[in-house]
Write a protein that holds these residues in place. Structure first.
Motif, mmCIF file in Angstrom:
data_model
loop_
_atom_site.group_PDB
_atom_site.id
_atom_site.type_symbol
_atom_site.label_atom_id
_atom_site.label_comp_id
_atom_site.label_asym_id
_atom_site.label_seq_id
_atom_site.Cartn_x
_atom_site.Cartn_y
_atom_site.Cartn_z
ATOM 1 N N ALA A 1 -6.033 43.257 4.259
ATOM 2 C CA ALA A 1 -6.159 44.467 3.439
ATOM 3 C C ALA A 1 -7.586 44.989 3.396
ATOM 4 C CB ALA A 1 -5.644 44.189 2.031
ATOM 5 N N GLN A 2 -8.547 44.100 3.231
ATOM 6 C CA GLN A 2 -9.944 44.543 3.156
ATOM 7 C C GLN A 2 -10.401 45.110 4.490
ATOM 8 O OE1 GLN A 2 -11.955 44.799 0.386
ATOM 9 N NE2 GLN A 2 -13.111 46.003 1.870
ATOM 10 N N ASN A 3 -9.944 44.528 5.595
ATOM 11 C CA ASN A 3 -10.316 45.039 6.911
ATOM 12 C C ASN A 3 -9.745 46.434 7.137
ATOM 13 O OD1 ASN A 3 -11.712 42.682 7.503
ATOM 14 N ND2 ASN A 3 -9.923 41.701 8.432
ATOM 15 N N TYR A 4 -8.538 46.675 6.635
ATOM 16 C CA TYR A 4 -7.941 48.016 6.735
ATOM 17 C C TYR A 4 -8.746 49.009 5.891
ATOM 18 C CZ TYR A 4 -3.670 47.108 9.416
ATOM 19 O OH TYR A 4 -2.775 46.837 10.414
ATOM 20 N N LYS A 5 -9.179 48.577 4.721
ATOM 21 C CA LYS A 5 -9.979 49.462 3.876
ATOM 22 C C LYS A 5 -11.345 49.722 4.522
ATOM 23 C CE LYS A 5 -7.695 48.293 -0.462
ATOM 24 N NZ LYS A 5 -7.802 47.679 -1.798
ATOM 25 N N ASP A 6 -11.871 48.724 5.214
ATOM 26 C CA ASP A 6 -13.127 48.926 5.945
ATOM 27 C C ASP A 6 -12.928 49.969 7.044
ATOM 28 O OD1 ASP A 6 -14.440 47.075 4.384
ATOM 29 O OD2 ASP A 6 -14.181 45.422 5.803
ATOM 30 N N ILE B 1 -10.782 52.461 6.886
ATOM 31 C CA ILE B 1 -10.724 53.740 6.183
ATOM 32 C C ILE B 1 -12.128 54.218 5.844
ATOM 33 C CG2 ILE B 1 -9.960 54.870 4.043
ATOM 34 C CD1 ILE B 1 -7.537 52.986 4.069
ATOM 35 N N ASN B 2 -13.026 53.278 5.552
ATOM 36 C CA ASN B 2 -14.399 53.620 5.173
ATOM 37 C C ASN B 2 -15.332 53.794 6.365
ATOM 38 O OD1 ASN B 2 -13.915 53.643 2.380
ATOM 39 N ND2 ASN B 2 -14.114 51.413 2.267
ATOM 40 N N GLY B 3 -14.771 53.739 7.596
ATOM 41 C CA GLY B 3 -15.593 54.077 8.760
ATOM 42 C C GLY B 3 -15.797 53.005 9.815
ATOM 43 N N GLU B 4 -15.448 51.754 9.540
ATOM 44 C CA GLU B 4 -15.625 50.708 10.559
ATOM 45 C C GLU B 4 -14.556 50.849 11.646
ATOM 46 O OE1 GLU B 4 -16.574 46.673 9.641
ATOM 47 O OE2 GLU B 4 -17.079 47.164 7.551
ATOM 48 N N ARG B 5 -14.887 50.472 12.882
ATOM 49 C CA ARG B 5 -13.958 50.595 14.002
ATOM 50 C C ARG B 5 -13.971 49.325 14.858
ATOM 51 N NH1 ARG B 5 -12.699 53.874 11.016
ATOM 52 N NH2 ARG B 5 -12.475 56.139 11.284
ATOM 53 N N TRP B 6 -12.889 49.091 15.570
ATOM 54 C CA TRP B 6 -12.837 47.945 16.477
ATOM 55 C C TRP B 6 -13.728 48.238 17.681
ATOM 56 C CZ3 TRP B 6 -9.716 47.183 21.193
ATOM 57 C CH2 TRP B 6 -9.196 48.369 21.705
ATOM 58 N N ARG C 1 -10.685 38.493 20.094
ATOM 59 C CA ARG C 1 -9.588 38.134 19.197
ATOM 60 C C ARG C 1 -10.061 37.797 17.792
ATOM 61 N NH1 ARG C 1 -5.698 40.510 20.879
ATOM 62 N NH2 ARG C 1 -4.234 39.106 19.820
ATOM 63 N N ASN C 2 -11.287 38.192 17.480
ATOM 64 C CA ASN C 2 -11.776 38.025 16.119
ATOM 65 C C ASN C 2 -10.819 38.738 15.163
ATOM 66 O OD1 ASN C 2 -13.428 39.565 13.837
ATOM 67 N ND2 ASN C 2 -14.468 37.609 14.227
ATOM 68 N N GLN C 3 -10.483 38.075 14.038
ATOM 69 C CA GLN C 3 -9.477 38.630 13.143
ATOM 70 C C GLN C 3 -9.827 40.027 12.652
ATOM 71 O OE1 GLN C 3 -6.401 37.207 12.400
ATOM 72 N NE2 GLN C 3 -6.061 39.276 11.595
ATOM 73 N N LYS C 4 -11.082 40.247 12.315
ATOM 74 C CA LYS C 4 -11.454 41.566 11.823
ATOM 75 C C LYS C 4 -11.297 42.601 12.915
ATOM 76 C CE LYS C 4 -14.587 44.207 9.046
ATOM 77 N NZ LYS C 4 -15.520 44.162 7.925
ATOM 78 N N ASN C 5 -11.697 42.263 14.126
ATOM 79 C CA ASN C 5 -11.578 43.218 15.228
ATOM 80 C C ASN C 5 -10.115 43.557 15.489
ATOM 81 O OD1 ASN C 5 -13.062 44.739 17.314
ATOM 82 N ND2 ASN C 5 -11.851 43.502 18.731
ATOM 83 N N LYS C 6 -9.251 42.540 15.401
ATOM 84 C CA LYS C 6 -7.812 42.787 15.595
ATOM 85 C C LYS C 6 -7.265 43.686 14.487
ATOM 86 C CE LYS C 6 -6.334 38.518 15.860
ATOM 87 N NZ LYS C 6 -5.341 37.410 16.011
ATOM 88 N N ASP C 7 -7.668 43.408 13.241
ATOM 89 C CA ASP C 7 -7.189 44.217 12.130
ATOM 90 C C ASP C 7 -7.652 45.667 12.250
ATOM 91 O OD1 ASP C 7 -5.766 42.202 10.908
ATOM 92 O OD2 ASP C 7 -7.391 41.614 9.561
ATOM 93 N N LEU C 8 -8.896 45.853 12.684
ATOM 94 C CA LEU C 8 -9.406 47.219 12.850
ATOM 95 C C LEU C 8 -8.635 47.951 13.948
ATOM 96 C CD1 LEU C 8 -13.269 46.598 12.540
ATOM 97 C CD2 LEU C 8 -11.763 47.682 10.858
ATOM 98 N N LYS C 9 -8.231 47.214 14.986
ATOM 99 C CA LYS C 9 -7.416 47.819 16.056
ATOM 100 C C LYS C 9 -6.034 48.188 15.522
ATOM 101 C CE LYS C 9 -5.918 48.735 20.314
ATOM 102 N NZ LYS C 9 -4.484 48.967 20.080
ATOM 103 N N TYR C 10 -5.418 47.271 14.767
ATOM 104 C CA TYR C 10 -4.098 47.552 14.195
ATOM 105 C C TYR C 10 -4.181 48.748 13.226
ATOM 106 C CZ TYR C 10 -2.840 42.880 15.905
ATOM 107 O OH TYR C 10 -2.611 41.785 16.691
ATOM 108 N N ALA C 11 -5.238 48.769 12.425
ATOM 109 C CA ALA C 11 -5.414 49.876 11.482
ATOM 110 C C ALA C 11 -5.537 51.208 12.227
ATOM 111 C CB ALA C 11 -6.648 49.641 10.611
#
Length: 400
Positions: free
Chosen positions: A246-251, A253-258, A265-275
């Protein structure tokens, strides 16, 4: 002529309160003249305080405010629970019941009904925009501007801990809603007004949507199932389908990108891609965070209702009832379930179909999006009339 030693307090413009034990509250008034009487002698003490009166009654801690010597206004505020479309909401500033009126957070409540909010702290104004409707309020004024015209509110817009509070009647100027207050339960309920119409002998609640039900019994069971699922599961959902994501998705929304590297395969990078894949169009179109979260969670509830159903590959399943109670589905019946869930959450929905497929669409922030599981793809042209495309379920509102 003697009398016991005692303190006799005479107060001008004094308000007395009693607490639960029947004791008088201690009161500081604007002018307090205290006479201490003793045998043949007295001392006059005059104390001048601030222009406001504060009376604290031990256990009650109720504030009584006087703004002038001539007039006084009793201001009592009680925090109350807010229920919107059947869901209890927790906002930074609770709704309040003050002097017979309910005030709600304009920003939070208006966003629940699809509005975009703009604040001008210097001018002390807040503006809500939804489609062609624009509502502007000014702190300290009971005159709101609705599409440029004056609208007199029952009470003035006020600021509490930095939150702009307005009466519930103003919400009805944004969307066709009805509000009610239960004084016993200290709860304000706000929900869209639903006008039932008959479609093919079935009384329906959202546009002309029957969800392909064959009769009233099927329709009622579908709606009961949808309401139950939303009540039970909506608040359990997260952006990204997990608390960690959830926090990665909000990040996002706030401008971060994969980083564009699928090998990472870093979890945050994957979440940013899914988002990016799922809510990228919503973010690009500047849909608010709360509205994105609401739409995403709604899509998850709908998906979980159909995820374990069997597709017989016969084209036979047509209705939401087939999916929810007969355990069989295909694109038609799945689309019917999806729009039923979004309808119940107050969205404008539709289904566009072709010879071999049907897709559900939801209107968010003034734009239409195709919904596929938890992904939202903006659509600007339905290409109706081209090829074999046609409207299987017209928009809830009646028009695209």
């Amino acid at each position: 002529m003697t009398k016991n030693l005692e303190d006799t307090q005479i107060q001008l413009n004094t308000i007395y309160r009693r607490n639960g034990k029947g004791q008088k509250a201690n009161v500081k008034s604007r002018f307090s003249v205290v006479f201490k009487g003793m045998l043949f002698s007295s001392i006059l003490i005059v104390s001048v305080f601030t222009s406001e009166i504060y009376a604290f009654a031990n256990t009650n801690q109720e504030v009584i405010k006087q703004t002038s010597a001539a007039t006084s206004e009793k201001v009592t505020s009680t925090d109350i629970k807010t229920v919107i479309e059947g869901k209890t909401k927790s906002f930074k500033q609770s709704s309040i019941y003050r002097n017979g009126k309910v005030l709600v957070s304009m920003s939070d409540v208006f966003k629940e009904f699809g509005a975009k909010i703009k604040t001008d702290k210097k001018a002390k104004t807040m503006t809500a925009t939804k489609g062609k409707t624009v509502i502007k309020v000014t702190i300290g004024s009971n005159i709101a501007k609705v599409n440029g015209k004056n609208y007199k509110m029952a009470v003035k817009a006020t600021s509490i801990h930095g939150t702009t509070m307005v009466p519930t009647s103003l919400v009805a100027k944004l969307a066709p809603v009805k509000s009610s207050y239960n004084k016993t339960k200290k709860t304000v309920t706000i929900a869209k007004q639903v006008s039932e119409v008959k479609v093919g002998g079935i009384s329906v609640k959202h546009g002309n949507h029957t969800y392909a039900s064959k009769n009233q019994q099927e329709y009622d069971k579908v709606m009961a199932k949808v309401k139950s699922a939303l009540a039970k599961d909506f608040d359990k959902q997260y952006l990204g389908m997990s608390k960690e994501s959830a926090q990665n998705y909000k990040d996002y929304i706030n401008g971060e990108r994969w980083d564009g590297n699928t090998a990472n395969r870093n979890q945050k990078n994957k979440d940013l891609k899914y988002a990016h894949d799922e809510i990228g169009n919503l973010v690009q179109n500047k849909v608010g965070v709360k509205e994105i979260e609401k739409a995403y969670k709604t899509s998850l509830v709908a998906t979980y209702l159909i995820v374990d159903k069997i597709d017989p590959n016969t084209g036979a399943p047509r209705s939401a009832y087939d999916a929810l109670f007969n355990g069989v589905t295909d694109c038609d019946s799945s689309a019917q379930v999806i729009i039923a869930v979004f309808d119940q959450m107050g969205y404008d929905t539709a289904i566009i179909a072709g010879r071999n497929h049907a897709d559900p669409f939801v209107k968010i922030g003034g734009d239409w999006y195709e919904v596929t599981s938890s992904s939202f793809t903006k659509t600007t042209n339905f290409n109706l009339g081209k090829g074999d495309l046609y409207v299987l379920a017209s928009p809830t509102s009646g028009k695209f």
